[in-house]
Every structure is written in structure tokens, then in C-alpha cells.
Design a protein around this motif. Structure first.
Motif, mmCIF file in Angstrom:
data_model
loop_
_atom_site.group_PDB
_atom_site.id
_atom_site.type_symbol
_atom_site.label_atom_id
_atom_site.label_comp_id
_atom_site.label_asym_id
_atom_site.label_seq_id
_atom_site.Cartn_x
_atom_site.Cartn_y
_atom_site.Cartn_z
ATOM 1 N N GLU A 85 -8.595 5.001 -9.452
ATOM 2 C CA GLU A 85 -8.922 4.105 -8.336
ATOM 3 C C GLU A 85 -10.327 4.395 -7.796
ATOM 4 O O GLU A 85 -11.098 3.474 -7.499
ATOM 5 N N ARG A 112 -14.800 12.522 -2.716
ATOM 6 C CA ARG A 112 -13.396 12.393 -3.109
ATOM 7 C C ARG A 112 -13.246 12.552 -4.616
ATOM 8 O O ARG A 112 -12.329 13.236 -5.090
ATOM 9 N N PHE A 121 -4.766 -0.378 -4.078
ATOM 10 C CA PHE A 121 -6.172 0.002 -3.980
ATOM 11 C C PHE A 121 -7.005 -0.768 -5.001
ATOM 12 O O PHE A 121 -8.090 -1.267 -4.687
ATOM 13 N N ASP A 177 -8.778 8.982 0.593
ATOM 14 C CA ASP A 177 -8.011 10.227 0.525
ATOM 15 C C ASP A 177 -6.653 10.035 -0.137
ATOM 16 O O ASP A 177 -6.012 11.007 -0.539
ATOM 17 N N ARG A 178 -6.213 8.778 -0.280
ATOM 18 C CA ARG A 178 -4.930 8.508 -0.921
ATOM 19 C C ARG A 178 -5.113 7.911 -2.314
ATOM 20 O O ARG A 178 -4.132 7.495 -2.934
ATOM 21 N N ALA A 179 -6.348 7.848 -2.796
ATOM 22 C CA ALA A 179 -6.641 7.248 -4.093
ATOM 23 C C ALA A 179 -6.771 8.319 -5.175
ATOM 24 O O ALA A 179 -7.228 9.433 -4.914
ATOM 25 N N ARG A 206 -9.520 4.710 2.885
ATOM 26 C CA ARG A 206 -8.308 4.893 2.081
ATOM 27 C C ARG A 206 -8.532 5.805 0.881
ATOM 28 O O ARG A 206 -7.631 6.018 0.074
ATOM 29 N N GLU A 220 0.811 -1.204 0.000
ATOM 30 C CA GLU A 220 0.000 0.000 0.000
ATOM 31 C C GLU A 220 0.846 1.256 0.000
ATOM 32 O O GLU A 220 0.507 2.261 -0.629
ATOM 33 N N ALA A 221 1.991 1.204 0.700
ATOM 34 C CA ALA A 221 2.860 2.384 0.779
ATOM 35 C C ALA A 221 3.674 2.585 -0.494
ATOM 36 O O ALA A 221 3.835 3.715 -0.962
ATOM 37 N N PRO A 228 0.505 2.469 -3.905
ATOM 38 C CA PRO A 228 -0.848 2.635 -3.375
ATOM 39 C C PRO A 228 -1.938 2.449 -4.415
ATOM 40 O O PRO A 228 -3.000 1.896 -4.124
ATOM 41 N N GLU A 229 -1.707 2.901 -5.661
ATOM 42 C CA GLU A 229 -2.726 2.758 -6.690
ATOM 43 C C GLU A 229 -3.007 1.284 -6.989
ATOM 44 O O GLU A 229 -4.166 0.849 -7.031
#
Length: 478
Positions: free
Chosen positions: A167, A192, A133, A161-163, A159, A125-126, A129-130
Motif C-alpha cells: 500500500e 513509514r 487504502f 501507520d495502518r498500511a 492512514r 477501512e476496518a 484496510p489494505e
């Protein structure tokens, strides 16, 4: 703000609801906190909840963070358990140790950690991340096909907010397959999506597949900024009229009222189309025009129950015999029956039989017969009425025919007791309480007789107990 990371219970406990804190402490004491570590000002860990897989918890200053559990609010009991574990144990801050690593040492450490399944998920994930996801969305679709997926949906929502756009679009597509109502999660995901670079065509396609209020509003918000593109997309084939409704609403929001009304008029095919147009005309204060379209719908669609709002409007503003007749045909009621009787005069009696044939509710028929003192018809009705209609009929007859009402209440109560369930006993008690307003002694005797007839039914005696009191009973609950 209280210090963070906390050093003692008092540094975080005041920020938790008491019950959540209590349950979190219980989780900690049960040994459910599997891992806990700190990176700078944030505390991370795994907490075993009711699901098979442990929940991933992250808590930062101000108790802001996230947990993969299904609890709708944060902080949850898992966050409380994690913080109890943190203040009660010796947890080193990993940030200085990580910063001290050379690039080669860091790469070597990551390679070693990557072979640990749980850690590998965090690393995936780190580092990508894409991709992580999208893999989670794929797993979500599988969960949906198996009839579940609620927990996975909530976890992915945390999750978002990081997509990126791709995604979030994949997640929105997947939500349409959910075996539960996806509307709350659509709203979160759409917020989002609108913060990215939303595609109107994508939002429109989703709405046409799943015409929810959240998707409709998201499309219109973007369409107001991209007027020309939106109006172009809304042209063409529209079997269900969804595009027409969007086009009209967009034109209204843009201040192009007459164009919006024209769009609604062009699409007048079904009851819902007339409802939209009449509602909009009424909002604009164009009452006479609205009434003309309401009459047109009345004449076209006859007894369609969806017409009721339009028929109510016609009755309220005009109250012609045609309006009362149409509404009575959709929903027989005493108001329209009496209005027709008053407005039609002698002509009414030519229609009376036809009107009464439309009535399926024995209680309404009883009201009509009582008002008209048609005792023969009322007698036939009572002799042929189905038992399930007895309570409603008894209520209608209480004032003018109390003896008949008492008989019906008593018979209805006996039939309920014969069903042998707690729910039926409760209904029997309610009916006998109604009877007690007419005949307190008779109601007590009936209750006693029922208890003696079924001496082994403790639940029956319990439900009928209030009837054995000599005190007057309060209002009977519906």
C-alpha cells in the motif's frame, strides 16, 4: 494529564492554541458537528468544514488523534468542535453495547450498517484496510489528473501507520504524479516505508524518475545495510549520472573514499559532475587536486553560469588572470575588471574593449567609466540608456555627478507615475525619497507637481505624502 474523554470544557481547552479553540467553538455553535460517538477512551465524529465532504475526526487521550482536514497540525479546530459537541451532549459509550452483542447479532448489525454509505466507508477501512487504502490511492491519482488532490494526500498520510508495504509503495508511486511539490509527503511516507521491509530496487526506480532529496536519502539509508545489492543495482546504463552520484555517496558513507572519488572521476561529463568532485575534494582537504579539476571545468565549459562556484574557488585560491577573465565572462563585475587591469598591466588595454562588450548592466558600465574618468563613454551611455536603468544609474552617479543623478531619479519617478498602479506609485515615492537626499526642496516640488498633475489619483497622493514633510527622511528602503 487531563481526564479523557472530557466531562467539561476545562478538561480539554488548555491543550488547544487559543485561536484554534475559538474557531472550534464557533464551528460547534454553527452546528457543523454532524455526528459524534465514543468508543472507550476515544471520541469520533464528522465535522463539516470548508470542503464539500465533512472531515473525519478522531481524538484520544492527550488530544492525540487525526483529522482528514488540510490543517498541518493536530489538534485542529474540527477536533475542538467535536469535543465541544461531546461535552455538551449526551453521547453513550458504544464499547459496552458492542461487547454485549452475540456473534450473530454483531454480524446482523454490520450488515445493516453496511448499507449506509458513510458507515460503509469506515467498515471497509476496518474490515479490509489494505483494499480500502489502495482504492483511496486510485482516487488520489484521479484527483491529481484533475489538478487537485492535496486534501486527499493529507488524509492518506494520516492512514500510513495502518498500511503495509504494498500500500505504501502504491502511495509513493502516486505521489510522483502530484500537481504540487510532493516532497513533504514523500518524507512522511518514506519514514513509514523504511519501517517495513523496504525494497532497494523500488526506491532506486522512484529516485531515477523523481530525483528528490527525500528519495535519495531513503535509498542510501537502506543501501548502507545492503551494500552488495545496492552497488549491483547502481551499475549499468546511467544517462543522467544519477546512479553514479548515488554510488559515490554510498562509497563515501561506507568509508571507501578512494573508490568514491574514482566513481566521481569516471563520470566527469558535465558541470554538475565537476561540482560534485571538487566539493568532495575540498571537504577532504585536497585543495590542489580540487583546483586542478576546477581549472579543467573552466577550460571545458567556458561561460556556463553553473561554473560560478568553481570560478569563485579559483579566484579565492589563485586569482590568475585566466580565472578573473573566466569569471568576468560569466558574471561581469567590477572586482574582476580591476583585477585584470592590475595584473595585466599594459596588456589590459588590448582586452578592454572586448571586456566592456560583455557588460550588459548600464550601472556597472557607469561605475567603470567613472573610475577611469572616461567622460565621453559615460555621456554616450547616459544618452542611450533604457529608462528602466535610470534608478540604478542615478545611484551610481550620486557622488560625482549629483545633478545628473537628480535628473534620472526625477525622470524615473515620472515614468512610474504614468503607469497608474499603486505599486508604481510606491516605487515613485521611493525614487523621490532618494532624490530628497540630494535635493530635499526639489523632491518636495516634484512630488507636489505630480499630485497636481493627477488630482484624482488618491493613491498617488497617499504614497507621496511623506515627501511633503519638512522633517529629514530616514534611510530609503530597497
Amino acid at each position: 494529564m487531563l481526564p479523557f474523554p472530557p466531562k467539561k470544557e476545562e478538561d480539554f481547552a488548555p491543550l488547544f492554541p487559543p485561536e484554534v479553540l475559538r474557531r472550534g467553538l464557533a464551528y460547534f455553535q454553527e452546528g457543523r458537528v454532524l455526528r459524534v460517538f465514543r468508543v472507550g477512551e476515544r471520541v469520533f465524529g464528522l465535522v463539516q468544514g470548508s470542503a464539500e465532504a465533512p472531515y473525519q475526526v478522531e481524538v484520544g487521550p492527550g488530544l492525540l488523534g487525526q483529522c482528514t482536514c488540510p490543517y498541518p497540525d493536530f489538534p485542529c479546530k474540527h477536533a475542538a468542535a467535536l469535543l465541544y459537541a461531546y461535552v455538551e451532549g449526551t453521547v453513550p459509550d458504544l464499547a459496552p453495547l458492542i461487547e454485549a452483542l452475540t456473534p450473530e447479532e454483531a454480524k446482523d448489525l454490520l450488515k445493516k450498517l453496511a448499507v449506509i454509505p458513510d458507515v460503509a466507508l469506515y467498515l471497509a477501512e476496518a474490515l479490509a484496510p489494505e483494499k480500502a487504502f489502495l482504492e483511496a490511492v486510485k482516487a488520489l491519482r484521479w484527483a491529481f489528473r484533475l489538478g487537485g488532490g492535496l486534501g486527499e494526500t493529507k488524509a492518506l498520510s494520516l492512514r500510513l501507520d495502518r498500511a503495509g508495504r504494498e500500500e505504501v509503495e502504491a502511495y509513493l508511486e502516486a505521489l510522483l504524479e502530484a500537481p504540487f511539490d510532493p516532497e513533504p509527503y514523500l518524507r512522511v511516507a518514506l519514514e513509514r516505508y523504511l519501517a517495513l521491509t523496504p525494497r532497494l530496487s523500488f526506491l532506486l526506480n522512484l529516485y531515477l524518475r523523481h530525483p528528490s532529496e527525500a528519495l535519495r536519502e531513503a535509498f542510501l539509508r537502506v543501501a548502507e545495510e545492503k551494500e552488495a545489492e545496492a552497488l549491483r543495482l547502481l551499475k549499468g546504463r546511467d544517462a543522467l549520472g544519477l546512479k553514479r552520484g548515488l554510488e559515490a555517496e554510498l562509497l563515501f558513507r561506507l568509508g571507501r573514499v578512494e573508490e568514491g572519488l574514482s566513481a566521481l572521476r569516471e563520470g566527469l561529463e558535465g558541470v554538475e559532475d565537476y561540482l560534485l568532485l571538487v566539493e568532495r575534494l575540498m571537504a577532504l582537504g585536497r585543495v590542489e587536486e580540487a583546483l586542478r579539476y576546477a581549472e579543467e571545468a573552466r577550460d571545458w565549459f567556458g561561460k556556463d553560469p553553473r561554473l560560478l562556484p568553481l570560478l569563485d574557488l579559483l579566484v579565492a585560491h589563485r586569482g590568475n588572470p585566466e580565472d578573473h577573465r573566466a569569471r568576468f565572462g560569466v558574471r561581469p563585475n567590477l572586482e574582476d575588471y580591476l583585477a585584470l587591469k592590475s595584473k595585466l598591466g599594459r596588456e589590459f588595454y588590448r582586452e578592454r574593449k572586448a571586456l566592456l562588450r560583455q557588460v550588459r548592466d548600464p550601472a556597472l558600465l557607469a561605475r567603470i567609466y567613472l573610475l577611469e574618468e572616461d567622460w565621453k563613454a559615460l555621456d554616450r551611455l547616459l544618452r542611450n540608456a533604457p529608462p528602466e536603468a535610470y534608478p540604478a544609474l542615478a545611484e551610481v552617479l550620486e557622488e560625482k555627478l549629483p545633478e545628473e543623478a537628480k535628473r534620472l531619479y526625477l525622470e524615473a519617478a515620472r515614468r512610474e507615475v504614468e503607469k497608474g498602479t499603486r505599486k508604481a506609485y510606491r516605487e515613485a515615492a521611493r525614487l523621490l525619497l532618494r532624490l530628497s537626499r540630494l535635493d530635499p526642496k526639489g523632491a518636495r516640488e516634484a512630488a507636489l507637481a505630480l499630485v497636481l498633475a493627477y488630482p484624482r489619483r488618491a493613491a498617488l497622493k497617499e504614497e507621496l505624502a511623506p515627501l511633503f514633510s519638512e522633517k529629514p527622511h530616514g534611510p530609503v528602503e530597497e
